[in-house]
Scaffold this active site. Structure first.
Site, PDB file in Angstrom:
ATOM      1  N   GLY A 255      -2.929  -8.237   4.626  1.00 24.12           N
ATOM      2  CA  GLY A 255      -3.894  -7.641   3.981  1.00 24.12           C
ATOM      3  C   GLY A 255      -5.178  -9.123   4.923  1.00 24.12           C
ATOM      4  CB  SER A 256      -7.974 -10.371   3.228  1.00 27.08           C
ATOM      5  OG  SER A 256      -8.314  -8.267   3.702  1.00 27.08           O
ATOM      6  CB  VAL A 257      -3.769 -13.512   2.373  1.00 26.05           C
ATOM      7  CG1 VAL A 257      -4.104 -13.330   0.848  1.00 26.05           C
ATOM      8  CG2 VAL A 257      -2.220 -12.716   2.625  1.00 26.05           C
ATOM      9  CG  HIS A 258      -3.514 -12.386   8.872  1.00 28.48           C
ATOM     10  ND1 HIS A 258      -3.766 -12.268  10.188  1.00 28.48           N
ATOM     11  CD2 HIS A 258      -2.195 -12.670   9.887  1.00 28.48           C
ATOM     12  CE1 HIS A 258      -3.746 -11.983  11.969  1.00 28.48           C
ATOM     13  NE2 HIS A 258      -3.238 -12.399  11.323  1.00 28.48           N
ATOM     14  CE  LYS A 259      -9.984  -9.733   6.733  1.00 29.31           C
ATOM     15  NZ  LYS A 259     -11.375  -8.823   5.750  1.00 29.31           N
TER      16      LYS A 259
END
Length: 750
Positions: free
Chosen positions: A468-472
């Protein structure tokens, strides 16, 4: 015809038994007694007997005839005897004893008449008579012509042939007793020499072979001397798992006299139901058809309990030295440490992964035993003992106290949010050492058998999720490193964006306004992140994913670590440019994402996570673990700029990670909401996450929190847990509060 050896001589006998010579001139002689009997031989009279009186009246005559066998046949003659066919006493006549054969004429031809005469009839030697003497042949007197040869009727003179001297036949050569004695002595000495040499060879040369041959039947089976298994320590030397001396209890079913009574007595001491003990106590066959004489009843029994069992004196029950693995903390780090089997071989966790290091080499004892009822070791008998070689010990990077507190906080948080699975990783960013790695659920490593296999998994390395967004931050870091955007740059962020027929939107609509990089991070803008990825391009984004450590195991040291998956650009589909930048269609583990944030905190250098700090040999020699792999991902300047941007998540009003803020410390991080991947498919529920670092201006530690819950975002579920764990970590390691305030961020510059 008279029998051989019994015919009469040429001299006859008168009626009174007196013998006369053939011509009647010889004086009368009488013979008798043993001496006369000895004069006779089986072949007739000798020359000495010629001229002696007739011995037909000799009382020993019948005995001599018996000794001669009473046979008829030719008589061997001596050189002085006439040839066969010479004069013989004539025939027999029972009436008057007159001559029974006619004499020979002047030509030497023998007549055909035969005179018979026995009692009282004498024989003359006047004319050449044909016939044989009984035991004595006629002896020629002086002037008497030699008797003709047998079968010719002619004398040697008539044939005008010289009389060949007749050699006296030699008696057969008898065996020499001296030769026999010498040969026998030689043979005996040879046999003694061979036997002596063989004895010397057996007792001197072949002694080990014969001794070992006899010894093999008296040796016991090898008795295993367990080698102590190495200890597992935490970073400060506290014991996490170690081996202690124990006992195992076994049974010989062939000697157990009362299985039911034995099971009833052992059950309360061993803590095993009677129904499980009884089948091991009754006689049973092994697969090879032989009766079983050894059955384990329990392993790792306390020494005190073993003494109580010994005191029961139950027939067929034995006790022997054993080893038991103890985990003092119970479930403390259990998912990391793992456990061993009954044979002290590591099965899971670090125990399994480093079994060859921890497990030593067992020794053994072989000794000489008696037979039958004396089936005991023979004092001063053969004994061969091989000392065991203890295993090496491991010092982990784990901090026991921090691990305990992390597990406690995680357990309470998972219960509060009804999470089925969760994990927390605490890492030192400078060394890559994992200080704590907790999993939910967990189990008691000291009593692992009742637990489920899913309870024993290390979630941090086996939990595959869409981050999810921790990949951004990977996209933001790549954009900064590649110059796509400056730290203070802005982008016009529309409400939605379409990729491959899929529409992506933000939870906070910017409506096309210019949004700062910090603002896109604080509000977790999907559209702004996809726009940055478009400027990078698929290949450069893929390269940074790999450089940050995605797509392969970290090599931390846990067995069965998942590699995750990162799609190669050639495998992207129409929606991949929209899903991959925001952390979908990307398979990672919590540990991999923790290492990504540690690289950002460490000035852009990725450091391989590690669990093993050093190895301690049996002799106390300490060997540090191999240096971790490191590589530069982004520059320190861009890493520092990215950390500052990430501080907006915990400071900007309305940001997603405000619940992760820690008073007195600057915190940088990112929230995320993803999915769990099971067998290549998404599982129901959501994975809420938060990964952050502190102090943000000079990071020391990274903490990641992942929780698989029925629903909820990372800001509400994972951020509070992060705050509690990071605050304890900073306090535990005495990190002073940050001396500066975080910067003021502008989300929508005018």
């Amino acid at each position: 015809m008279p029998r051989r050896g019994s015919s009469r001589s040429a001299a006859g006998r008168d009626s009174q038994g007196r013998g006369t010579t053939g011509d009647g001139d010889a004086p009368e002689r009488r013979l008798g007694g043993i001496s006369d009997a000895r004069s006779y031989t089986p072949r007739g009279r000798t020359v000495r007997d010629a001229g002696r009186p007739d011995r037909s009246a000799d009382p020993f005559r019948p005995a001599l005839q018996v000794l001669d066998g009473g046979r008829k046949g030719p008589v061997r003659r001596t050189p002085t005897q006439p040839a066969r066919g010479s004069d013989r006493a004539g025939g027999r006549d029972d009436q008057d004893g007159t001559a029974g054969r006619a004499g020979r004429d002047g030509t030497g031809r023998a007549g055909s008449g035969r005179a018979a005469g026995r009692e009282g009839a004498g024989r003359t030697a006047g004319g050449p008579e044909r016939g044989r003497t009984g035991g004595n042949r006629a002896v020629r007197g002086p002037g008497v012509a030699p008797a003709p040869r047998r079968g010719t009727g002619r004398t040697a003179t008539d044939r005008k042939q010289p009389v060949r001297p007749h050699r006296k036949p030699r008696p057969p050569k008898l065996a020499s007793p001296n030769r026999r004695l010498r040969f026998g002595s030689f043979l005996a000495l040879t046999l003694f020499a061979v036997i002596g040499i063989r004895l010397i060879v057996i007792q001197v040369v072949d002694t080990p072979a014969y001794a070992d041959g006899g010894l093999a039947g008296r040796l016991s089976n090898p008795v295993v001397i367990p080698a102590p298994r190495g200890t597992i320590y935490d970073r400060d030397g506290a014991v996490l798992a170690h081996s202690v001396e124990a006992r195992y209890v076994y049974a010989d079913p062939t000697e157990v006299t009362d299985p039911a009574a034995a099971a009833a007595a052992l059950s309360p001491l061993l803590g095993i139901p009677k129904s499980q003990l009884l089948p091991r106590l009754v006689p049973q066959k092994r697969p090879d058809g032989n009766e079983s004489q050894f059955e384990y009843l329990a392993r790792g029994v306390d020494i005190d309990t073993a003494k109580q069992i010994t005191g029961l004196n139950i027939a067929g029950i034995g006790i022997h030295r054993d080893e038991r693995r103890e985990v003092p903390g119970g479930d403390l780090g259990a998912n990391l440490i793992g456990f061993t089997g009954d044979d002290m071989h590591g099965l899971e966790g670090i125990e399994g992964r480093y079994d060859d290091v921890l497990r030593g080499v067992n020794g053994e004892r072989i000794f000489e035993i008696g037979g039958g009822d004396l089936n005991k070791a023979i004092p001063d008998g053969y004994l061969k003992e091989t000392d065991p070689q203890p295993g090496s010990s491991l010092v982990l990077t784990i901090d026991r106290d921090l691990q305990f507190e992390v597990q406690r906080i995680l357990s309470e948080a998972m219960a509060r949010v009804r999470a089925t699975t969760g994990t927390v990783v605490v890492m030192d960013i400078r060394t890559g050492e994992v200080l704590a790695q907790a999993s939910h659920p967990t189990y008691d490593a000291a009593n692992w058998k009742p637990s489920k296999p899913t309870d024993r998994e290390d979630v941090a390395t086996s939990f595959v999720v869409d981050p999810g967004s921790v990949h951004k931050p990977i996209v933001f870091g790549a954009a900064l490193e590649e110059g796509v955007i400056a730290p203070d740059g802005t982008l016009p962020v529309p409400a939605t964006i379409n990729k491959g027929g899929t529409t992506y939107r933000d939870s906070r609509n910017a409506q096309g306004a210019q949004m700062s990089l910090a603002g896109m991070m604080a509000y977790s803008s999907n559209v702004g992140t996809i726009m940055l990825a478009d400027q990078l391009g698929p290949q450069r984004l893929h390269d940074y994913q790999l450089r940050f450590g995605l797509g392969k195991p970290t090599g931390e040291g846990m067995p069965g670590e998942a590699a995750g998956r990162v799609l190669d650009p050639k495998d992207w589909n129409g929606s991949s440019p929209g899903s991959i930048p925001i952390g979908h269609s990307v398979d990672v583990t919590p540990l991999q994402m923790t290492a990504v944030y540690a690289a950002i905190a460490n000035g852009g250098t990725w450091v391989q996570p590690s669990l093993i700090r050093e190895t301690v040999g049996p002799d106390g020699t300490r060997t540090p673990a191999a240096a971790p792999e490191t590589r530069r991902v982004i520059s320190p300047e861009n890493a520092a700029a990215l950390r500052t941007v990430m501080e907006a998540v915990t400071t900007v009003p309305g940001a997603t990670g405000l619940k992760a803020a820690i008073p007195g410390y600057r915190v940088a991080g990112k929230t995320g909401t993803g999915s769990r991947v099971v067998d290549g498919r998404y599982a129901p529920g959501e994975v809420a996450s938060f990964i952050g670092m502190a102090p943000a201006d000079n990071p020391r530690y990274v903490v990641s929190v992942f929780a698989h819950t029925p629903g909820g975002g990372g800001g509400d579920i994972a951020a509070p847990t992060f705050k509690d764990i990071m605050a304890f970590t900073l306090l535990h390691y005495r990190v002073p509060p940050t001396g500066t305030e975080p910067p003021e961020f502008v989300v929508f510059p005018k």
